[in-house]
Design an enzyme around this catalytic site. Structure first.
Site, PDB file in Angstrom:
ATOM      1  N   ASP A 257     -13.175  -4.710  -4.609  1.00 16.17           N
ATOM      2  CA  ASP A 257     -11.889  -4.393  -3.873  1.00 16.17           C
ATOM      3  C   ASP A 257     -11.167  -3.421  -4.312  1.00 16.17           C
ATOM      4  O   ASP A 257     -10.580  -3.656  -5.329  1.00 16.17           O
ATOM      5  CB  ASP A 257     -11.208  -5.745  -4.094  1.00 16.17           C
TER       6      ASP A 257
ATOM      7  N   TYR B 219      -6.216 -10.384  -6.940  1.00 19.92           N
ATOM      8  CA  TYR B 219      -5.755 -10.852  -5.269  1.00 19.92           C
ATOM      9  C   TYR B 219      -6.613 -10.055  -4.489  1.00 19.92           C
ATOM     10  O   TYR B 219      -6.631  -8.987  -4.606  1.00 19.92           O
ATOM     11  CB  TYR B 219      -4.200 -10.406  -5.376  1.00 19.92           C
TER      12      TYR B 219
ATOM     13  N   LYS C  21      -4.638   0.509   2.338  1.00 18.07           N
ATOM     14  CA  LYS C  21      -3.694   1.281   2.071  1.00 18.07           C
ATOM     15  C   LYS C  21      -3.807   2.867   2.309  1.00 18.07           C
ATOM     16  O   LYS C  21      -3.312   3.411   3.206  1.00 18.07           O
ATOM     17  CB  LYS C  21      -3.480   0.842   0.445  1.00 18.07           C
TER      18      LYS C  21
HETATM   19  N1  HOZ Z   1       0.600  -8.251  -2.214  1.00 19.30           N
HETATM   20  C1  HOZ Z   1       1.190  -6.876  -2.266  1.00 19.30           C
HETATM   21  C2  HOZ Z   1       1.133  -6.336  -3.329  1.00 19.30           C
HETATM   22  N2  HOZ Z   1       0.122  -6.600  -4.243  1.00 19.30           N
HETATM   23  C3  HOZ Z   1       2.638  -6.979  -1.600  1.00 19.30           C
HETATM   24  C4  HOZ Z   1       2.846  -6.359  -0.107  1.00 19.30           C
HETATM   25  C5  HOZ Z   1       4.062  -6.386   0.438  1.00 19.30           C
HETATM   26  O1  HOZ Z   1       5.040  -7.079   0.179  1.00 19.30           O
HETATM   27  O2  HOZ Z   1       4.143  -5.593   1.021  1.00 19.30           O
END
Ligand code: HOZ
Length: 429
Positions: A240, A145, A268
């Protein structure tokens, strides 16, 4: 839900105004059933919900809180920055200092630019790859992702996988045709795609350690093969490292595995919990970005002073305290303990960790690809998740997300977690 009546009320209210009651899909608990709790506050390794329940937190805002929640020095830096103004839309020294510090950790980012999220970083990285190479195809891996940019919503992980949506309506078919996919850890499939599209692939983008399909480490030969094949073909290699950066080692997966990508995306951790992303790489590529070059990318809140202050403070602490060996050992202890507790109760389980990123699957065999992750026992994961949550341990609410650990998690947290997990596992069938 009985012990979370106030969260329930908030969730009802939220669901009437926001799709699914949440501002990011995985948070809605659709991957595990039930309703999310609403957070009141967090400190160190712990979260408290609006009903007063306390949780040991292994989600950690999906990664960034590597020093734990509300670290006093980070909070002080953000408060001081806020007193000086919250956004200027003009450059500040902190942006330069943070960029230099990021480059100290990740030297392949010879030049970099800050954006507001990992999604912005990855969207820009492929635009740059396309602009630099003059090619249009990109290649990603199943279950990886890279944020919610159109080009990435093809066989994606994270919320897309959690909700079982193979692709997203709204992404133009002609655009998704430009995204090729291969199974993670499958060098043969990669070779075949490059043979079918020689000189036409602008970039391969990869989570070097998958976190968005559950925790899936690369086979020893996989990342070197990616580097070799992309170099041979003239495609760019994009790591990534939104999840792995500053997590699987000080310099991310590229340091850990000794592979230098052409471009890197981060998020992050560099924001210390505030919204930040970054992209960067080889100078010759980055000099194609406006205003020096013709490839356009911009953002009013990019380099926001509060986010820079939080990021600078967090990274300085990481640099000065070098907690990586201890974090890794403690994460390993958690993982070994969880797999032991689950295994001893007679359930098939596999798992892994690198640095302070980790994950388990309810599966008999090691998981090397997203297809194998999907074969794990998701129903049992759901039951385990809820049994742990009810005992005050918050794991990611999806079988397809990694877990994290912070420097605030001490041995007492791990011991408590394992005791509670042992109790939780007794409720499984
Ligand atoms: N896509 C995020 C984790 N892989 C989740 C982000 C969130 O819900 O804060």
């Amino acid at each position: 839900m009985n012990n979370r009546p106030i969260s329930h009320d908030w969730f009802q209210r939220a669901s009437a105004i926001t799709p699914g009651g949440v501002n990011s899909p995985v948070r809605a608990f659709r991957g595990v059933g039930g309703e999310p709790f609403f957070v009141a506050r967090a400190e160190g390794s712990r979260l408290w919900d609006v009903d007063g329940n306390e949780y040991i937190d292994y989600v950690l805002s999906w990664g960034p809180m590597i020093l734990g929640h509300a670290h006093p020095e980070v909070i002080r830096a953000v408060s001081e920055a806020a007193r000086l103004g919250t956004s200027y839309g003009a450059p500040t020294p902190a942006e330069v200092e943070l960029a230099e510090l990021v480059r100290e950790f990740v030297p392949s980012m010879q030049m970099l630019r800050f954006v507001n999220s990992g999604t912005e970083a990855t969207m820009t990285a492929i635009r740059i790859a396309r602009g630099f190479t003059g090619r249009e195809l990109i290649l990603k891996f199943e279950g990886c992702y890279h944020g919610h940019g159109d080009s990435f919503l093809v066989k994606a992980g994270s919320g897309v996988a959690t909700l079982g949506l193979p692709n997203s309506p709204g992404v133009p078919t002609d655009l998704s045709k430009l995204t090729l996919t291969a199974p993670f850890n499958d060098v043969e499939a990669l070779e075949k795609l490059f043979a079918a599209w020689p000189g036409q692939i602008a970039a391969v983008i990869v989570e070097p350690v998958v976190g968005n399909g559950g925790f899936i480490p690369p086979d020893p030969a996989f990342l070197p093969a990616l580097r070799e094949i992309t170099t041979r073909d003239g495609a760019l290699l994009i790591f990534d490292e939104v999840m792995t950066g500053f997590r699987v080692s000080r310099g991310g997966a590229q340091e850990r595995f000794g592979i230098e990508p052409d471009l890197t995306t981060l998020g992050k951790v560099i924001g210390g919990g505030l919204p930040v992303g970054a992209y960067g790489g080889r100078e010759e590529i980055m000099r194609q970005v406006a205003p020096v070059g013709p490839i356009y990318q911009a953002g009013t809140l990019s380099g926001n002073p509060l986010a820079m202050a939080a990021g600078l403070t967090q990274l300085r602490i990481l640099r000065d305290t070098d907690p990586y060996a201890e974090l890794e050992a403690r994460t390993r202890r958690l993982l070994d303990g969880l797999t032991r507790v689950i295994g001893d109760a007679g359930f098939p389980v596999t798992g892994g960790s690198l640095g302070s990123m980790w994950g388990i699957f309810f599966s008999e065999n090691p998981v090397r690809s997203f297809a194998e992750a999907q074969q794990s026992d998701v129903a049992r994961f759901r039951a385990f998740f809820h049994a742990c949550l009810d005992r005050g341990v918050f794991f990611a609410p999806s079988a397809f997300e990694a877990g994290f650990l912070s420097t605030a998690h001490g041995d007492r947290d791990i011991d408590e977690t394992l005791n509670r997990a042992e109790d939780a596992v007794r409720t499984l069938v």
